[in-house]
Scaffold this motif. Structure first.
Motif, PDB file in Angstrom:
ATOM      1  N   UNK A  37      25.540  -1.938 -84.483  1.00  0.00           N
ATOM      2  CA  UNK A  37      25.877  -0.526 -84.590  1.00  0.00           C
ATOM      3  C   UNK A  37      25.882   0.140 -83.236  1.00  0.00           C
ATOM      4  N   UNK A  38      26.648   1.202 -83.137  1.00  0.00           N
ATOM      5  CA  UNK A  38      26.745   1.959 -81.884  1.00  0.00           C
ATOM      6  C   UNK A  38      27.123   3.389 -82.223  1.00  0.00           C
ATOM      7  N   UNK A  39      26.201   4.329 -82.022  1.00  0.00           N
ATOM      8  CA  UNK A  39      26.473   5.719 -82.363  1.00  0.00           C
ATOM      9  C   UNK A  39      26.740   5.875 -83.843  1.00  0.00           C
ATOM     10  N   UNK A  40      27.898   6.451 -84.191  1.00  0.00           N
ATOM     11  CA  UNK A  40      28.237   6.639 -85.600  1.00  0.00           C
ATOM     12  C   UNK A  40      29.024   5.453 -86.152  1.00  0.00           C
ATOM     13  N   UNK A  41      29.197   4.406 -85.346  1.00  0.00           N
ATOM     14  CA  UNK A  41      30.013   3.267 -85.740  1.00  0.00           C
ATOM     15  C   UNK A  41      29.166   2.032 -86.053  1.00  0.00           C
ATOM     16  N   UNK A  48      35.592  -5.877 -86.547  1.00  0.00           N
ATOM     17  CA  UNK A  48      36.191  -4.630 -87.016  1.00  0.00           C
ATOM     18  C   UNK A  48      35.194  -3.486 -86.868  1.00  0.00           C
ATOM     19  N   UNK A  49      35.689  -2.339 -86.427  1.00  0.00           N
ATOM     20  CA  UNK A  49      34.840  -1.166 -86.218  1.00  0.00           C
ATOM     21  C   UNK A  49      35.073  -0.154 -87.336  1.00  0.00           C
ATOM     22  N   UNK A  50      33.974   0.447 -87.808  1.00  0.00           N
ATOM     23  CA  UNK A  50      34.046   1.445 -88.874  1.00  0.00           C
ATOM     24  C   UNK A  50      33.240   2.683 -88.467  1.00  0.00           C
ATOM     25  N   UNK A  51      33.742   3.863 -88.797  1.00  0.00           N
ATOM     26  CA  UNK A  51      32.892   5.052 -88.776  1.00  0.00           C
ATOM     27  C   UNK A  51      31.966   4.938 -89.987  1.00  0.00           C
ATOM     28  N   UNK A  52      30.676   4.978 -89.768  1.00  0.00           N
ATOM     29  CA  UNK A  52      29.728   4.879 -90.887  1.00  0.00           C
ATOM     30  C   UNK A  52      29.596   6.272 -91.504  1.00  0.00           C
ATOM     31  N   UNK A 432      32.720  16.394 -82.568  1.00  0.00           N
ATOM     32  CA  UNK A 432      33.912  17.043 -83.118  1.00  0.00           C
ATOM     33  C   UNK A 432      35.071  16.060 -83.225  1.00  0.00           C
ATOM     34  N   UNK A 433      35.253  15.223 -82.196  1.00  0.00           N
ATOM     35  CA  UNK A 433      36.361  14.265 -82.230  1.00  0.00           C
ATOM     36  C   UNK A 433      36.159  13.222 -83.330  1.00  0.00           C
ATOM     37  N   UNK A 434      34.901  12.864 -83.596  1.00  0.00           N
ATOM     38  CA  UNK A 434      34.636  11.883 -84.652  1.00  0.00           C
ATOM     39  C   UNK A 434      34.829  12.490 -86.043  1.00  0.00           C
ATOM     40  N   UNK A 435      34.539  13.786 -86.188  1.00  0.00           N
ATOM     41  CA  UNK A 435      34.885  14.473 -87.438  1.00  0.00           C
ATOM     42  C   UNK A 435      36.397  14.435 -87.640  1.00  0.00           C
ATOM     43  N   UNK A 436      37.130  14.682 -86.566  1.00  0.00           N
ATOM     44  CA  UNK A 436      38.596  14.624 -86.652  1.00  0.00           C
ATOM     45  C   UNK A 436      39.074  13.231 -87.040  1.00  0.00           C
ATOM     46  N   UNK A 437      38.393  12.205 -86.517  1.00  0.00           N
ATOM     47  CA  UNK A 437      38.748  10.832 -86.881  1.00  0.00           C
ATOM     48  C   UNK A 437      38.561  10.603 -88.380  1.00  0.00           C
ATOM     49  N   UNK A 438      37.448  11.087 -88.937  1.00  0.00           N
ATOM     50  CA  UNK A 438      37.215  10.950 -90.372  1.00  0.00           C
ATOM     51  C   UNK A 438      38.335  11.617 -91.156  1.00  0.00           C
TER      52      UNK A 438
END
Length: 454
Positions: A37-41, A48-52, A432-438
């Motif tokens: 894991x790394x940050x929110x991922x 494969x990388x996922x936003x958790x 904010x950018x990770x919210x946008x990714x979701x």
């Protein structure tokens, strides 16, 4: 000859019995194995990388590679790797953590009891309520009221308080003395023409009718999450909590706030009880207390709850309850550091700000023909999926959600479907950018979802 399976997937199928999984389906499907894991991922074994988007199980506040928590665990392991709190024993991390929890409590609390999971904490609370009622000379005051679709754990007692059918089926649950009242989901349970406030009034009236039918003298407590989690991210309707608490106060019934998911910033306040102006007598904590880096839980109680329990232990000579790993020094040290990080980095405010962006973004999907409702508060939310118009009977409950779950995974987002409600509960550190990714993944996945079920 060595006949052992030679891949992680095969070994998992051969030896690992999973919770919340169809065991026979797992034998066919196999696991998705996460490696780091790394940050929110998080990253699986194929890279494969996922936003958790679920923070694990609603629980990793500070992300998946916070070195301060790793160091806190390591340092405590080197100093005192284990000790207990039986028979007048204690240690520094437990003392410091109890003090910190009392300090940040949403209402004045008197004592903290340490356990190992949210289920175990709620199970213990039920025992303490029975013990307290006996101490007060009210042996009939033992029942607990929960809510349909509420989630309070999976032990025999806590699963009984849980209001989800699959937690009861074939387990011979719920046990006697556990009651379930109306689920406060206005979108699903509200009647035609009924306002949100009128629905809240009906929920309170239903609770009062149950109390009067059972006899208030037989009911010890009402247990509830500020916002329901596993029941589908159910946000209480306007005026709900003020009306529910008025009923409880009239009938001298304790309020247990199950903050296992809501606690430590999830709703945009340190505790969900603050978000909804709840005044609990007992408050349960787990999950984000250590960001789930270590199994740990606790509950706090007011002096009014504690005193009869203490008096009864004095009469008997001992409180005959406790856990080998209760108040584990490593868990307590990790919890203390986790709370420091939440406070120092103002992650509660980040949850409120980023949560506003998440809620607004999901609300924009509410007009989609396959979305029935977008709901949430802070960094906890859900999109409720619905079948295309006129095709309701084609899709069994949960079928839409399971399919969307697979699309999300394919597009790099971990969610969780509670039947057809897709949950979102990312780590509090999300940007904010990770919210946008979701939101981009949700938009892309809804398009694919629509194509799939045409």
């Amino acid at each position: 000859m060595d006949l052992r399976p030679n891949s992680d997937e095969a070994r998992d199928i051969a030896y690992h019995f999973h919770g919340y999984t169809n065991a026979r389906a797992h034998e066919e499907q196999g696991p998705l194995i996460m490696e780091r894991g790394e940050g929110v991922h998080v990253f699986d074994t194929q890279g494969n990388r996922y936003i958790e988007g679920m923070a694990g199980l609603w629980s990793v506040a500070v992300g998946f590679n916070e070195t301060r928590l790793i160091d806190a665990a390591h340092n405590q392991m080197r100093k005192l790797p284990y000790y207990h709190n039986f028979a007048h024993r204690s240690h520094g991390p437990a003392i410091d953590l109890a003090e910190k929890l009392i300090e940040i409590a949403p209402v004045p609390m008197d004592k903290v009891f340490f356990t190992n999971s949210g289920s175990e904490a709620n199970d213990t609370i039920l025992k303490m309520l029975w013990y307290r009622s006996n101490a007060m000379g009210k042996p009939e005051k033992k029942k607990v009221i929960s809510r349909m679709r509420g989630y309070h754990g999976v032990t025999i007692a806590s699963a009984s308080m849980t209001g989800l059918p699959n937690n009861h089926r074939s387990f011979d649950l719920p046990i006697e003395g556990i009651l379930h009242t109306t689920c406060p989901h206005y979108w699903r349970e509200g009647r035609d023409g009924e306002s949100e406030e009128a629905f809240a009034t009906r929920c309170a009236d239903d609770l009062e009718a149950m109390i009067e039918a059972e006899g208030a003298e037989t009911i010890a407590a009402f247990i509830a999450e500020p916002v329901m989690g596993a029941g589908g991210v159910v946000v209480p309707p306007a005026t709900y909590w003020s009306k529910i608490q008025a009923v409880l106060k009239r009938h001298d019934i304790l309020l247990i706030a199950d903050e296992v998911i809501c606690g430590f910033g999830r709703t945009g306040r340190m505790f969900g009880s603050q978000t909804y102006d709840m005044q609990p007598d007992i408050l349960t904590m787990s999950k984000q207390i250590t960001s789930s880096y270590f199994p740990f839980s606790a509950f706090m109680m007011t002096k009014d709850v504690y005193d009869p329990i203490a008096d009864e232990s004095d009469r008997i000579g001992v409180l005959g309850h406790g856990y080998t790993a209760g108040a584990h020094p490593v868990g307590a040290a990790v919890a203390l550091e986790n709370i420091r990080i939440i406070q120092e980095r103002d992650l509660v405010a980040n949850a409120a700000e980023r949560g506003g962006e998440l809620q607004a973004g999901l609300a924009a999907f509410a007009a989609h023909p396959l979305v029935g409702e977008a709901r949430g508060v802070g960094l906890i939310a859900a999109l409720e999926l619905v079948a295309p118009e006129g095709r309701d009977t084609e899709f069994a409950p949960g079928k839409l959600g399971a399919h969307m779950n697979s699309i999300f995974l394919r597009n790099g987002l971990v969610s969780r479907n509670m039947l057809d409600a897709m949950a979102f509960c990312p780590p509090l550190i999300i940007s904010q950018s990770e919210i946008s990714d979701i939101l981009r993944i949700v938009e892309k996945s809804l398009a694919a979802f629509g194509d799939d079920i045409k």
